[in-house]
Motif scaffolding. Structure first.
Motif, PDB file in Angstrom:
ATOM      1  N   TYR A  94      -3.161  -6.302   8.535  1.00  0.00           N
ATOM      2  CA  TYR A  94      -3.010  -7.437   7.627  1.00  0.00           C
ATOM      3  C   TYR A  94      -1.961  -8.413   8.143  1.00  0.00           C
ATOM      4  CZ  TYR A  94      -5.388  -4.595   4.060  1.00  0.00           C
ATOM      5  OH  TYR A  94      -6.300  -3.832   3.367  1.00  0.00           O
ATOM      6  N   GLY A 136     -10.921  -0.115  11.744  1.00  0.00           N
ATOM      7  CA  GLY A 136     -10.288  -0.875  10.668  1.00  0.00           C
ATOM      8  C   GLY A 136     -10.669  -2.339  10.689  1.00  0.00           C
ATOM      9  N   TYR A 194      -7.322  -8.439   8.318  1.00  0.00           N
ATOM     10  CA  TYR A 194      -7.329  -9.312   7.153  1.00  0.00           C
ATOM     11  C   TYR A 194      -6.197 -10.334   7.222  1.00  0.00           C
ATOM     12  CZ  TYR A 194     -10.469  -5.946   4.849  1.00  0.00           C
ATOM     13  OH  TYR A 194     -11.532  -5.139   4.516  1.00  0.00           O
ATOM     14  N   ASN A 210      -2.184   1.498   6.961  1.00  0.00           N
ATOM     15  CA  ASN A 210      -2.319   0.049   6.932  1.00  0.00           C
ATOM     16  C   ASN A 210      -1.084  -0.587   7.561  1.00  0.00           C
ATOM     17  OD1 ASN A 210      -4.845  -0.135   5.456  1.00  0.00           O
ATOM     18  ND2 ASN A 210      -3.702   0.610   3.686  1.00  0.00           N
ATOM     19  N   ASN A 213       1.934   3.714   5.836  1.00  0.00           N
ATOM     20  CA  ASN A 213       1.718   2.267   5.788  1.00  0.00           C
ATOM     21  C   ASN A 213       3.005   1.568   6.210  1.00  0.00           C
ATOM     22  OD1 ASN A 213      -0.981   2.404   4.440  1.00  0.00           O
ATOM     23  ND2 ASN A 213       0.241   3.357   2.836  1.00  0.00           N
ATOM     24  N   SER A 254       5.208  -2.141   7.276  1.00  0.00           N
ATOM     25  CA  SER A 254       5.337  -3.582   7.081  1.00  0.00           C
ATOM     26  C   SER A 254       6.465  -4.126   7.948  1.00  0.00           C
ATOM     27  CB  SER A 254       5.645  -3.908   5.614  1.00  0.00           C
ATOM     28  OG  SER A 254       4.701  -3.320   4.742  1.00  0.00           O
ATOM     29  N   GLY A 256      -6.911   2.416  10.319  1.00  0.00           N
ATOM     30  CA  GLY A 256      -6.249   1.647   9.272  1.00  0.00           C
ATOM     31  C   GLY A 256      -6.585   0.172   9.371  1.00  0.00           C
ATOM     32  N   ASN A 257      -6.335  -0.561   8.282  1.00  0.00           N
ATOM     33  CA  ASN A 257      -6.547  -2.000   8.273  1.00  0.00           C
ATOM     34  C   ASN A 257      -5.290  -2.729   8.745  1.00  0.00           C
ATOM     35  OD1 ASN A 257      -9.206  -1.849   7.246  1.00  0.00           O
ATOM     36  ND2 ASN A 257      -8.413  -1.619   5.163  1.00  0.00           N
ATOM     37  N   GLY A 311      -2.948  -1.685  15.619  1.00  0.00           N
ATOM     38  CA  GLY A 311      -3.040  -0.372  14.997  1.00  0.00           C
ATOM     39  C   GLY A 311      -2.352   0.712  15.803  1.00  0.00           C
ATOM     40  N   PHE A 350       0.813  -1.224   0.000  1.00  0.00           N
ATOM     41  CA  PHE A 350       0.000   0.000   0.000  1.00  0.00           C
ATOM     42  C   PHE A 350       0.847   1.275   0.000  1.00  0.00           C
ATOM     43  CE2 PHE A 350      -2.216  -3.381   2.361  1.00  0.00           C
ATOM     44  CZ  PHE A 350      -3.302  -3.570   1.522  1.00  0.00           C
TER      45      PHE A 350
END
Length: 436
Positions: free
Chosen positions: A341, A377, A380, A299, A252, A254, A338-339, A308, A44
């Motif tokens: 994942y 959010g 997922y 995200n 975003n 990771s 935010g989502n 989050g 993202f």
């Protein structure tokens, strides 16, 4: 005739074997197909968003303390500051006590080619002190000017009893090669300090985020727009006995997952704070941490402890025993938009790491006391689960916590039925007769 008969027998045997193999293929175990919405690192990321926001804020104007050219010192709130036009402060210019004086920037600073930083710490991790550690102990006012350029430095290595404020890190700031300093962008290690009114538009790659390790600090009004990978958090990587308030993340982020032979994991990943340690982790009794009035809009793509706002409030287990130790740190009045994942690259790890439980939550992966927080959010990546994975502790607010009070999750979880300890609020509430 005999040869023709032999050939016929061989052909018949081949047909029989082919049929058997086909049947085995039909009845055998089918390969697992991940139909979840797990995401890959950087999926993202969009640096243009941070650049556009920076341009918008530039157009709106930034407040500066005007300093006449040639001024050697100015007084701010009764204290003397030295106006400077670069970050290269040294003993030759400002005396042997230059790291305890106060400074204020007079304009934007291009640090292209710089490889120095302010203060020096041998090992930025808690408990690893050295006689060679040299902290910055003064006040440093960035005066809302921008830091930009391509360099091999960040700004502060080690600050103690310091006051750092009003820094703007431009989207045109790139730290090309940090060497051993891969853990931070603004500051490596902060102790007993105040860090406030910081705006970052640059990427926050590698480890601890803008501030890697913060001990007994007050961190306020830090706003991040930059994306980050291989990270622990946007704002603070590791926090002990401090407060983080009124901070926001729009980037975003990771976590790091690499290979099968050389496993590297970013265990804890949060939009604001990666990991909150026990306040007495080094044997010194301190107050518990407070994370409050913070918002995450980015995200978050993580592996084990993912939230989050906070990835993990750690130190729940005594070493060498199964007894739970209570971390009384509080997360309150925080919101996640935010989502969250699951990192899809986790599927490349070996069976040992795949068996590690996952702790995912809209506010915290592994929490403590969570009060008056809201999650907007979705979570997922668990809609389908690989048979090798041991999935537990997923909650709309937190995967695990001691207590959740007056919190609201506005999205229903969609999790494979094989997952354990999942709930729209808290996957699992900790209970112990013996608390530390």
């Amino acid at each position: 005739m005999k040869s023709k008969k032999l050939i016929s027998i061989i052909i018949s045997l081949c047909m029989v074997m082919t049929g058997i193999m086909c049947c085995l293929g039909c009845d055998g175990e089918k390969p697992y197909v991940d139909t979840s919405n797990a995401a890959v690192p950087g999926q993202f990321d969009n640096p243009e968003i941070a650049k556009a926001k920076e341009a918008e804020d530039d157009a709106a104007g930034r407040e500066h303390i005007e300093i006449p050219e040639g001024t050697e010192t100015i007084e701010i709130d009764g204290e003397i500051y030295y106006p400077i036009d670069s970050l290269d402060i040294d003993s030759y210019t400002y005396g042997s006590d230059y790291l305890s004086k106060n400074y204020i920037l007079t304009g934007d600073v291009d640090i292209t080619g710089d490889d120095r930083y302010i203060g020096e710490v041998y090992d930025f991790r808690f408990g690893n002190f050295s006689k060679f550690d040299i902290p910055f102990t003064g006040k440093f006012n960035g005066n809302n000017y921008k830091i930009y350029g391509v360099c091999e430095r960040y700004i502060f290595d080690y600050v103690r009893d310091a006051y750092i404020t009003n820094f703007v890190l431009s989207s045109d700031l790139t730290v090309a090669n940090k060497g051993r300093h891969t853990e931070r962008t603004l500051c490596a290690r902060a102790e007993n300090s105040v860090i406030k009114n910081i705006v970052n538009y640059s990427r926050v790659d590698g480890g601890g985020g803008l501030i890697s390790y913060a001990l007994n600090c007050r961190i306020e009004n830090v706003i991040n727009y930059g994306d980050g990978k291989d990270s622990d958090a946007a704002i603070v990587g590791k926090l002990i006995s401090g407060t983080v308030s009124n901070c926001k993340n729009y980037g975003n982020f990771s976590s790091r997952v690499e290979g099968n032979s050389k496993i590297q994991l970013s265990d804890s990943l949060g939009g604001i704070v990666g990991e909150v340690w026990l306040p007495n982790v080094d044997g010194v009794e301190r107050d518990s941490s407070v994370i409050e009035n913070c918002d995450n809009y980015g995200n978050i793509i993580g592996v084990i402890y993912v939230g989050g706002i906070v990835g993990e409030v750690s130190g729940h287990y005594y070493y060498g025993s199964d007894l739970l130790k209570e971390n009384k740190s509080i997360i309150r009045n925080c919101n996640n938009y935010g989502n969250i994942y699951r990192n899809k690259n986790f599927e490349n790890l070996n069976n040992y790491y795949r068996a590690i439980f996952k702790y995912f939550g809209g506010i915290a992966g592994f929490g403590s006391y969570i009060e008056n927080c809201v999650n907007e959010g979705n979570i997922y990546g668990f809609e389908s689960i690989h048979p090798k994975d041991n999935i537990r502790y997923i909650g709309g607010i937190t995967g695990v916590a001691w207590q959740v009070t007056d919190c609201k999750n506005n999205n229903k979880l969609n999790v494979d039925s094989r997952a354990k300890n999942t709930d729209d609020i808290c996957g699992y509430i900790l209970k112990s007769d013996k608390r530390g």
